[in-house]
Design a protein around this motif. Structure first.
Motif, mmCIF file in Angstrom:
data_model
loop_
_atom_site.group_PDB
_atom_site.id
_atom_site.type_symbol
_atom_site.label_atom_id
_atom_site.label_comp_id
_atom_site.label_asym_id
_atom_site.label_seq_id
_atom_site.Cartn_x
_atom_site.Cartn_y
_atom_site.Cartn_z
ATOM 1 N N ASN A 14 1.093 -3.767 12.554
ATOM 2 C CA ASN A 14 0.463 -2.467 12.777
ATOM 3 C C ASN A 14 1.426 -1.349 12.386
ATOM 4 N N TRP A 15 0.967 -0.127 12.563
ATOM 5 C CA TRP A 15 1.712 1.041 12.090
ATOM 6 C C TRP A 15 3.035 1.255 12.821
ATOM 7 N N THR A 16 3.152 0.728 14.050
ATOM 8 C CA THR A 16 4.370 0.977 14.834
ATOM 9 C C THR A 16 5.609 0.387 14.164
ATOM 10 N N THR A 17 5.469 -0.801 13.586
ATOM 11 C CA THR A 17 6.609 -1.436 12.908
ATOM 12 C C THR A 17 7.048 -0.598 11.723
ATOM 13 N N VAL A 18 6.064 -0.121 10.945
ATOM 14 C CA VAL A 18 6.377 0.739 9.797
ATOM 15 C C VAL A 18 7.049 2.024 10.268
ATOM 16 N N PHE A 19 6.582 2.558 11.388
ATOM 17 C CA PHE A 19 7.146 3.780 11.958
ATOM 18 C C PHE A 19 8.634 3.606 12.260
ATOM 19 N N PHE A 20 8.999 2.513 12.935
ATOM 20 C CA PHE A 20 10.394 2.291 13.305
ATOM 21 C C PHE A 20 11.274 1.992 12.093
ATOM 22 N N ILE A 21 10.722 1.277 11.123
ATOM 23 C CA ILE A 21 11.483 1.027 9.888
ATOM 24 C C ILE A 21 11.741 2.334 9.151
ATOM 25 N N PHE A 22 10.711 3.174 9.090
ATOM 26 C CA PHE A 22 10.829 4.451 8.384
ATOM 27 C C PHE A 22 11.900 5.338 9.017
ATOM 28 N N PRO A 67 2.639 -4.753 22.042
ATOM 29 C CA PRO A 67 3.591 -5.832 22.350
ATOM 30 C C PRO A 67 4.325 -6.377 21.119
ATOM 31 N N THR A 68 3.738 -6.204 19.928
ATOM 32 C CA THR A 68 4.372 -6.744 18.721
ATOM 33 C C THR A 68 5.699 -6.057 18.400
ATOM 34 N N ILE A 69 5.934 -4.891 18.996
ATOM 35 C CA ILE A 69 7.181 -4.161 18.734
ATOM 36 C C ILE A 69 8.396 -5.016 19.083
ATOM 37 N N SER A 74 12.355 -5.784 16.429
ATOM 38 C CA SER A 74 13.623 -6.453 16.684
ATOM 39 C C SER A 74 14.024 -7.328 15.512
ATOM 40 N N SER A 75 13.043 -7.952 14.883
ATOM 41 C CA SER A 75 13.330 -8.811 13.726
ATOM 42 C C SER A 75 13.855 -8.002 12.549
ATOM 43 N N TRP A 76 13.190 -6.881 12.252
ATOM 44 C CA TRP A 76 13.622 -6.040 11.128
ATOM 45 C C TRP A 76 14.965 -5.372 11.418
#
Length: 442
Positions: A14-22, A67-69, A74-76
């Motif tokens: 979802n968008w949250t992972t992209v948000f934290f990577i960005f 919850p996927t965060i 953490s993985s990225w």
């Protein structure tokens, strides 16, 4: 098909992972610009830590709804943070190996006496750390009950006897000890090779080999410096990962233990500074010189991974001869750890004894200090090594069967490990100052 590729392979659901990577990439660009502007390095490190904490707190707060965060971010972040630590660990063992050989063939000092003096200093500070923990546990009583966490290991790690630990230091397969990261055996092998090469130094045929050792040493040190320059970028994901995965829910169950542990760390740190002053090193100059390895140790939680930075600080900032720095740094990353092998196992044993209402008299504490010091030898300086140290001490104190009662403490181990590792590294740096001054007097 695309959804499976994103979720299962790229771990972006979802968008949250992209948000934290960005935002991590934005932080990297910002730090890079500050670095090019020759901005104060310490301020850059502090800024990186602040960014890491903010991203971690934000991730932990959002994890309730997404919850996927916890898994994906953490993985990225682990790709960068733990990847950086992997690079440091990769260079640490060859650095120790070639440094030890170089020390023996170039130093005019008595290597055996230098090694013995280093071990004595490290063991002494470990005794002091254990005593500090005992005294503080009386002033700040530890909790009498801890609920067992369900999300952590509840079985003790395999424990080796003291004799087996010593046997493990003897290299039986040169390739195997490097593959397994048995750094104590690597040190022994380097010592044997160094002594052999030293005895042949007058032979013209071995001069190319001696020059090769020096050239290899310079190459590895250069590589270590290059990797260390990446530290500000790695601190952000390292710190963010700890906050995201741990948060503050599990820490509430063992807040009393955390408080006592960190008070003990602070007290021992002050004692370190007193020792530094007694051995003619200005405290202000010392703190300025060691801030880089201490910050890395706090965020990385690895004494061994911090080793190249520790040795560099001793040689370039504290002006300790490279021979002494290499020996003290190598030994300090594997034994006499004031935090992981001194304060922590002492408090764990006292916590268990308090919970089980086991009488604690002077003989109990003397035995505890003795077991703690013996258990501090050969504890590898990697994240989680304190668990092994606790296992050894609990075995020595006859409390090994009660290990599962430490569930909550084990669950928040990364939070505890940050302060412990920083104290470990500071203990090594202090040992470098002490040994160097003793060598000067000699």
């Amino acid at each position: 098909m695309l959804e499976t590729f994103l979720n299962g392979y790229l771990q972006i659901s979802n968008w949250t992972t992209v948000f934290f990577i960005f935002f991590f990439l934005v932080a990297v660009v910002m730090i890079r610009k500050l670095d090019k502007m020759e901005y104060n390095y310490t301020k850059i490190l502090v800024l990186a830590m602040m960014i890491g904490v903010v991203l971690g707190l934000l991730g932990n707060w959002m994890a309730n709804e997404y919850p996927t965060i916890t898994k994906e971010v953490s993985s990225w972040y682990g790709l960068v943070g733990y990847g950086f630590m992997d690079l440091l660990k990769m260079v640490a063992i060859p650095l120790v190996f070639i440094s030890m050989i170089r020390v023996i063939i170039t130093t005019k000092q008595d290597f055996k006496k230098l090694a013995i003096r280093t071990v004595i200093v490290l063991a002494t500070t470990t005794v002091i750390a254990s005593v500090v923990a005992i005294l503080l546990s009386g002033i700040l009583p530890l909790t009498e009950s801890l609920t067992t966490a369900t999300d952590t290991q509840n079985s003790i790690r395999e424990v080796s006897t003291f004799v087996t630990t010593l046997r493990g230091m003897i290299p039986s397969n040169a390739v195997d000890i490097f593959a397994k990261g048995n750094i104590l055996a690597v040190i022994v092998l380097a010592f044997l090779l160094g002594i052999s090469l030293k005895s042949l130094e007058s032979n013209e045929s071995v001069q190319p080999l001696i020059r090769l050792v020096e050239a290899t040493y310079q190459l590895i040190r250069k590589l270590a410096v290059f990797i260390m320059d990446l530290m500000p970028y790695a601190i952000i994901p390292l710190l963010a990962n700890v906050v995201i995965t741990q948060g503050n829910s599990t820490i509430l169950g063992a807040i009393n233990f955390v408080v006592v542990l960190y008070v003990a760390i602070i007290v021992m740190f002050v004692i370190h500074l007193v020792i530094v002053r007694l051995f003619k090193q200005p405290v202000k100059e010392y703190l300025k010189a060691v801030k880089k390895p201490l910050l890395l140790a706090f965020t990385s939680r690895s004494s061994l991974g911090t080793l190249p930075v520790t040795i560099d600080a001793m040689t370039t900032k504290l002006h300790i001869p490279s021979g002494i720095a290499d020996i003290v740094g190598s030994f300090g990353a594997n034994m006499g750890m004031n935090g992981c092998a001194g304060i922590y196992p002492t408090l764990v044993v006292i916590t268990l004894a308090t919970m089980l209402k086991i009488p604690m008299d002077i003989s109990f504490f003397i035995m505890l200090v003795f077991v703690v010091v013996l258990g501090s030898f050969g504890i590898a300086g990697i994240p989680g090594a304190a668990t092994m140290s606790v296992a050894i001490v609990l075995t020595g104190m006859g409390l090994v069967e009660y290990y599962p009662l430490l569930g909550v403490i084990l669950a928040i181990d990364p939070i505890l490990d940050m302060g412990r590792t920083m104290l470990n590294v500071n203990g090594t740096l202090v040992a470098g100052v002490v040994v160097n001054e003793l060598e000067k007097k000699k």
